[in-house]
Motif scaffolding. Structure first.
Motif, short mmCIF file in Angstrom:
data_model
loop_
_atom_site.label_atom_id
_atom_site.label_comp_id
_atom_site.label_asym_id
_atom_site.label_seq_id
_atom_site.Cartn_x
_atom_site.Cartn_y
_atom_site.Cartn_z
N SER A 182 87.20 -32.75 -27.86
CA SER A 182 88.44 -32.42 -27.14
C SER A 182 89.50 -33.49 -27.37
O SER A 182 90.67 -33.18 -27.60
CB SER A 182 88.14 -32.29 -25.64
N ASN A 183 89.07 -34.77 -27.33
CA ASN A 183 90.01 -35.86 -27.62
C ASN A 183 90.56 -35.76 -29.04
O ASN A 183 91.75 -35.96 -29.28
CB ASN A 183 89.33 -37.21 -27.44
N LEU A 184 89.67 -35.45 -29.99
CA LEU A 184 90.11 -35.32 -31.39
C LEU A 184 91.11 -34.17 -31.54
O LEU A 184 92.08 -34.28 -32.30
CB LEU A 184 88.90 -35.09 -32.30
N GLY A 185 90.87 -33.07 -30.82
CA GLY A 185 91.82 -31.96 -30.88
C GLY A 185 93.19 -32.36 -30.40
O GLY A 185 94.21 -31.97 -30.99
N VAL A 186 93.25 -33.14 -29.32
CA VAL A 186 94.54 -33.63 -28.81
C VAL A 186 95.21 -34.52 -29.84
O VAL A 186 96.43 -34.43 -30.07
CB VAL A 186 94.33 -34.39 -27.48
N LEU A 187 94.43 -35.38 -30.49
CA LEU A 187 94.99 -36.30 -31.49
C LEU A 187 95.56 -35.53 -32.68
O LEU A 187 96.67 -35.82 -33.15
CB LEU A 187 93.92 -37.28 -31.96
N TRP A 188 94.83 -34.52 -33.18
CA TRP A 188 95.34 -33.74 -34.31
C TRP A 188 96.57 -32.95 -33.90
O TRP A 188 97.49 -32.75 -34.71
CB TRP A 188 94.25 -32.81 -34.84
N THR A 189 96.61 -32.52 -32.64
CA THR A 189 97.81 -31.83 -32.14
C THR A 189 99.00 -32.77 -32.17
O THR A 189 100.09 -32.41 -32.64
CB THR A 189 97.59 -31.33 -30.70
N ARG A 190 98.81 -33.98 -31.68
CA ARG A 190 99.91 -34.94 -31.63
C ARG A 190 100.37 -35.32 -33.03
O ARG A 190 101.55 -35.61 -33.25
CB ARG A 190 99.48 -36.19 -30.86
N VAL B 253 92.70 -26.27 -21.44
CA VAL B 253 94.04 -26.84 -21.31
C VAL B 253 94.57 -27.23 -22.68
O VAL B 253 95.71 -26.92 -23.04
CB VAL B 253 94.02 -28.07 -20.37
N ASN B 254 93.72 -27.90 -23.47
CA ASN B 254 94.16 -28.39 -24.78
C ASN B 254 94.41 -27.25 -25.77
O ASN B 254 95.39 -27.26 -26.52
CB ASN B 254 93.13 -29.37 -25.34
N ILE B 255 93.53 -26.24 -25.78
CA ILE B 255 93.74 -25.11 -26.69
C ILE B 255 94.96 -24.31 -26.27
O ILE B 255 95.72 -23.81 -27.11
CB ILE B 255 92.50 -24.20 -26.74
#
Length: 549
Positions: free
Chosen positions: A132-140, A172-174
């Motif tokens: 989940s943290n990695l997904g947020v980072l790739w989003t940013r 939330v992240n997706i």
């Protein structure tokens, strides 16, 4: 664990709990002390308790960067005594705080390390949280396909293992990624699911994140009233947690709602309040987004000077964020290597110090090159944006930019029942100039007229090239009588041009069609009436103004 060590751990945990209970948002020091002590000699269960306290404290205070050094120390001592699960938890936490502090390189490194270690330990919850943290980072970082892939894996695993908290967080992240990809229906569905899960868990952070992302989807779908209703649901959570980042986000969304509703003054007030709070709390990324929203608001309201000034602040903040990220990356590189040095023999200290200096020098060179590349990119993006809105020959707004500006002015005039005039100018005998003098002279004539119109325009007027030898002036707050006076002044100003210097002997004249907006009239209809009036001016002998009110 000895009796003395056990007593020390219990004391530090007690102090951390009391501080978190009595001073939320200001209890970072005792909680970090407990984290380090437990990593040195405590148990996994004790660390889980302290980590939950740290989770709530950083959420309330927003002081993520201050946790980096103590967490690096905790990582070092946990690794030294072989506590792999605690070390993996600290790595995941470091990935999270590095991201909030602005060092996405270190954040990706730590999050990947945590995921790998949790996989080796068979800890599904740790794997899901790291993904989940990695997904947020790739989003940013703007890699939305990779973010969607990583978060999809995390959600599938969380759903299969029935991890309620992680199911809420990952939705939330997706949902945020879906909004950025324009998949609003799927994003809304996932966010509603996440909100229901977070409500059952009383998870304030997930609840706030869900509602803010729902409000952003409302805005993406141009539903400002629905976004306002969504925002009302999140305000009690902000008040309950006293969360600064939540309040800043609330001001931003309020400003975006007001902008969509064309309440430009209200939008400015909201966005400026958010900017002040972001400045007080040092939230640079959030402040930058607020300035961008303020610039967009000024563009929508037709205040291009204010939009340019706000855009300059965005550019300045981008530069500041790049500089601070470079400093943070250099500093965290030093700290990571310092933690490694603590595990090595004393006689190797000088060798490690020299290696560190070489690394820092290389990092500085890399940062300098990266900064230069980013500056060049920013210049190219700005030039591309300018070219997409400007007429290449005259420097006036082009047809695309005119359509956007005229739509905004017509909407404003209709909404506030204010006058709006539109003048369409056509250069008389322009084909003859091209045929007898050359196209270069024809171009020079158009440039001279455009420059004179720019000198004569009022600050609120919009001047554009419609195409060929046709130019347009939109005149906000202008009645038909005032428009006729302004057109007469423009004809006088054009007559004063030294046309011999341009390359033609006889004075160049224009035929002008003038029209004023009618209630509910579209921009295209207003332009068509001005065009028809201009053709009447041509038919009646040219070099004159005809109108249609």
């Amino acid at each position: 664990m000895s009796v003395g060590n056990q007593a020390l751990i219990l004391d530090t945990l007690h102090l951390a709990r009391e501080a978190a209970k009595n001073r939320p948002g200001r209890a970072l020091t005792p909680i970090l002390a407990a984290i380090t002590a437990i990593a040195r000699m405590g148990t996994a269960e004790q660390f889980r308790d302290a980590d939950q306290l740290l989770d709530r404290e950083t959420f309330a205070s927003g002081r993520h960067a201050l946790t980096i050094r103590p967490l690096l120390e905790a990582l070092s001592v946990a690794e030294a005594r072989g506590e792999r699960w605690i070390a993996a938890c600290v790595e995941r936490r470091l990935g999270w705080v590095y991201d909030f502090a602005g060092d996405d390189v270190a954040a990706l490194e730590m999050s990947e390390r945590a995921r790998t270690n949790f996989e080796a330990l068979g800890d599904d919850e740790g794997v899901v949280r790291s993904l989940s943290n990695l997904g947020v980072l790739w989003t940013r970082r703007g890699d939305l396909p990779e973010a969607a892939r990583v978060l999809g894996v995390a959600m599938e695993r969380a759903d299969r293992m029935q991890m309620l908290t992680e199911r809420a967080r990952v939705r939330v992240n997706i949902g945020h990624v879906c909004n950025l990809l324009g998949e609003y229906g799927r994003g809304r569905q996932l966010l509603e699911e996440g909100f229901a899960l977070s409500m059952s868990l009383t998870h304030y952070a997930a609840q706030m994140g869900t509602l803010f992302n729902l409000a952003r989807i409302d805005l993406s779908e141009h539903k400002p009233e629905q976004a306002a209703a969504t925002l009302l649901r999140v305000q009690p959570l902000i008040d309950e947690t006293e969360n600064h980042f939540g309040q800043i986000e609330s001001w931003l969304i309020r400003g975006l709602i007001a902008t969509q509703q064309s309440r430009f003054g209200d939008a400015i007030g909201c966005l400026q309040s958010g900017i002040r709070m972001a400045q007080e709390t040092g939230a640079l990324r959030e402040e930058r987004e607020l300035w961008q929203a303020l610039s967009d608001n000024h563009v929508a309201s037709g205040d291009y000077k204010a939009a340019f000034e706000a855009g300059q602040r965005v550019y300045t903040m981008d530069e500041q964020l790049r500089r601070e990220r470079a400093v943070l990356q250099a500093a965290t590189a030093v700290e990571r290597r310092a933690a490694e040095q603590a595990q090595r023999e004393a006689e190797q200290a000088r060798t490690r110090e020299l290696a560190l200096r070489e690394t820092l020098d290389e990092l500085q060179r890399t940062q300098t090159a990266l900064q230069g590349a980013n500056e060049k990119k920013d210049q190219l993006v700005a030039e591309l944006h300018r070219q997409s809105r400007e007429d290449a020959l005259t420097g006036l707004l082009n047809r695309r930019a005119l359509d956007e500006a005229l739509a905004s002015e017509c909407a404003r005039a209709d909404r506030h029942e204010r006058p709006l005039a539109l003048a369409l100018l056509d250069v008389d005998n322009f084909k003859r100039i091209n045929d007898t003098k050359s196209h270069a002279v024809g171009d020079a004539v158009l440039v001279a007229i455009a420059q004179q119109l720019q000198r004569e325009r009022r600050s609120s007027d919009i001047v554009a090239r419609l195409g060929g030898e046709e130019l347009v002036i939109a005149l906000p707050e202008t009645s038909l009588e005032q428009g006729m006076e302004l057109c007469a002044q423009l004809r006088g100003a054009l007559a004063a041009i030294d046309w011999r210097a341009v390359g033609v002997e006889a004075p160049v004249t224009v035929s002008i069609g003038l029209a004023t907006a009618r209630p509910g009239e579209s921009p295209q209809a207003l332009l068509a009436r001005a065009d028809a009036a201009m053709y009447r001016a041509k038919a009646e002998g040219k070099d004159r103004v005809c109108w249609d009110n």
